[in-house]
Design a protein around this motif. Structure first.
Motif, PDB file in Angstrom:
ATOM      1  N   GLN A 164       0.827  -1.208   0.000  1.00 31.12           N
ATOM      2  CA  GLN A 164       0.000   0.000   0.000  1.00 31.12           C
ATOM      3  C   GLN A 164       0.862   1.260   0.000  1.00 31.12           C
ATOM      4  O   GLN A 164       0.392   2.346  -0.354  1.00 31.12           O
ATOM      5  N   PHE A 165       2.120   1.102   0.412  1.00 29.25           N
ATOM      6  CA  PHE A 165       3.030   2.253   0.477  1.00 29.25           C
ATOM      7  C   PHE A 165       4.185   2.107  -0.515  1.00 29.25           C
ATOM      8  O   PHE A 165       5.237   2.725  -0.360  1.00 29.25           O
ATOM      9  N   GLN A 166       3.959   1.269  -1.541  1.00 29.81           N
ATOM     10  CA  GLN A 166       4.955   1.026  -2.579  1.00 29.81           C
ATOM     11  C   GLN A 166       6.290   0.558  -1.989  1.00 29.81           C
ATOM     12  O   GLN A 166       7.376   0.987  -2.394  1.00 29.81           O
ATOM     13  N   ILE A 167       6.197  -0.333  -1.011  1.00 28.84           N
ATOM     14  CA  ILE A 167       7.387  -0.908  -0.386  1.00 28.84           C
ATOM     15  C   ILE A 167       7.302  -2.422  -0.522  1.00 28.84           C
ATOM     16  O   ILE A 167       6.256  -3.010  -0.249  1.00 28.84           O
ATOM     17  N   TYR A 204      -2.238   5.992   6.705  1.00 35.51           N
ATOM     18  CA  TYR A 204      -3.013   5.014   5.935  1.00 35.51           C
ATOM     19  C   TYR A 204      -3.887   5.687   4.883  1.00 35.51           C
ATOM     20  O   TYR A 204      -4.053   5.176   3.779  1.00 35.51           O
ATOM     21  N   VAL A 205      -4.447   6.825   5.209  1.00 37.17           N
ATOM     22  CA  VAL A 205      -5.356   7.508   4.286  1.00 37.17           C
ATOM     23  C   VAL A 205      -4.597   8.138   3.119  1.00 37.17           C
ATOM     24  O   VAL A 205      -5.000   8.010   1.960  1.00 37.17           O
ATOM     25  N   THR A 206      -3.489   8.816   3.435  1.00 39.00           N
ATOM     26  CA  THR A 206      -2.752   9.555   2.399  1.00 39.00           C
ATOM     27  C   THR A 206      -1.627   8.744   1.767  1.00 39.00           C
ATOM     28  O   THR A 206      -1.213   9.036   0.647  1.00 39.00           O
ATOM     29  N   GLY A 207      -1.142   7.722   2.484  1.00 38.41           N
ATOM     30  CA  GLY A 207      -0.003   6.965   1.989  1.00 38.41           C
ATOM     31  C   GLY A 207       1.307   7.709   2.156  1.00 38.41           C
ATOM     32  O   GLY A 207       2.352   7.265   1.680  1.00 38.41           O
ATOM     33  N   TYR A 231      11.863   2.524   5.948  1.00 41.52           N
ATOM     34  CA  TYR A 231      12.135   1.766   7.175  1.00 41.52           C
ATOM     35  C   TYR A 231      11.189   2.183   8.292  1.00 41.52           C
ATOM     36  O   TYR A 231      10.651   1.336   9.019  1.00 41.52           O
ATOM     37  N   ILE A 232      10.941   3.477   8.440  1.00 39.21           N
ATOM     38  CA  ILE A 232      10.060   3.974   9.497  1.00 39.21           C
ATOM     39  C   ILE A 232       8.636   3.456   9.292  1.00 39.21           C
ATOM     40  O   ILE A 232       7.982   2.997  10.237  1.00 39.21           O
ATOM     41  N   ILE A 233       8.150   3.521   8.054  1.00 38.89           N
ATOM     42  CA  ILE A 233       6.802   3.020   7.768  1.00 38.89           C
ATOM     43  C   ILE A 233       6.727   1.526   8.039  1.00 38.89           C
ATOM     44  O   ILE A 233       5.788   1.038   8.677  1.00 38.89           O
ATOM     45  N   ALA A 234       7.722   0.785   7.569  1.00 37.31           N
ATOM     46  CA  ALA A 234       7.722  -0.675   7.722  1.00 37.31           C
ATOM     47  C   ALA A 234       7.692  -1.082   9.189  1.00 37.31           C
ATOM     48  O   ALA A 234       6.931  -1.971   9.591  1.00 37.31           O
ATOM     49  N   ILE A 235       8.494  -0.426  10.010  1.00 38.36           N
ATOM     50  CA  ILE A 235       8.545  -0.766  11.442  1.00 38.36           C
ATOM     51  C   ILE A 235       7.256  -0.352  12.143  1.00 38.36           C
ATOM     52  O   ILE A 235       6.747  -1.065  13.014  1.00 38.36           O
TER      53      ILE A 235
END
Length: 263
Positions: A164-167, A204-207, A231-235
């Motif tokens: 969802q976050f292109q990761i 989550y809303v804006t990505g 990394y911050i989003i993933a964790i």
């Protein structure tokens, strides 16, 4: 059909409004304790179904300890679930119940090692002798397989969230800081993000990562946050979800943000 039946029961618990479980959880979090009790009561068949599936046998809610363990875990899931996360509550609750059942069985296995085998001989309704240790051993073998399945399913679920976050899941190794102090700092930023419901919902809303808010809350530079976005989003997704295997694998210690360390 089963899920639709459960959703209907939950809706009746909320004054016959057609609410999804996630919406009902939000009302419970707002302080409706009576709704919590009704919600748990309506979902007992679901808890029994999950427990029976885990144990590979029919579980009697009036007699079996496993059902009590799962029901307590279901209540725990209600408290822990974040309606703003965009995840399915039933999926989340099933994961929590399975974890608690695994813990329970492991505890029982440790106890079995201190008691003679024959001490567990019992008789069924037809007065046939059987030993529940055999059942426990079979369940232990099942657990080993289940742990492997759980790891695989956990990675699959996590990978879907990352998309969802292109990761991609494979990018985590490349984006992970090489130095321990740097990882601790970034994990602290991720913990701040995960603990702030509005910020996490905004993600989550804006990505998009709320860079400005995180720099102010954590006392770090904008460059640090932007450079380590993935990394911050993933964790933060791991910290906000139920990913015990990934937490262990990535050695997440949930620190608090502090002084920057050469990021």
């Amino acid at each position: 059909m089963f899920k639709r039946f459960l959703r209907k029961s939950a809706a009746e618990a909320a004054n016959d409004e057609r609410l999804a479980p996630e919406q009902i959880i939000k009302r419970i979090h707002d302080g409706d304790d009576q709704l919590r009790e009704k919600f748990i009561s309506d979902y007992k068949p679901y808890v029994a179904k999950v427990t029976s599936g885990f144990c590979k046998r029919f579980v009697d809610p009036t007699r079996d300890d496993e059902f009590s363990v799962a029901l307590t875990a279901f209540n725990e899931a209600i408290t822990q679930f974040s309606p703003e996360s965009g995840r399915s509550f039933l999926s989340f609750a099933e994961t929590v119940m399975r974890r608690r059942l695994i813990d329970y069985v492991r505890k029982e296995q440790r106890h079995l090692k201190t008691v003679p085998y024959t001490a567990f001989d019992q008789q069924d309704e037809e007065e046939q002798t059987y030993n529940p240790i055999d059942t426990k051993m079979a369940m232990h073998a099942y657990q080993l397989k289940q742990d492997g399945d759980d790891r695989r399913l956990e990675i699959e679920e996590y990978s879907k969230e990352l998309q969802q976050f292109q990761i991609s899941f494979m990018e985590l190794a490349d984006s992970s800081p090489k130095h321990a102090d740097s990882r601790l700092l970034l994990q602290g930023i991720a913990q701040t993000l995960a603990s702030q419901r509005e910020l996490f919902a905004q993600l989550y809303v804006t990505g998009k990562l709320p860079v400005k808010e995180l720099t102010e809350l954590c006392g770090v530079s904008r460059k640090t946050v932007e450079r380590n976005r993935k990394y911050i989003i993933a964790i933060s997704l791991i910290l906000n979800g139920t990913y015990p295997y990934l937490s262990d694998y990535l050695n997440i210690s949930v620190p608090m943000p502090g002084k920057e360390a050469g990021l």
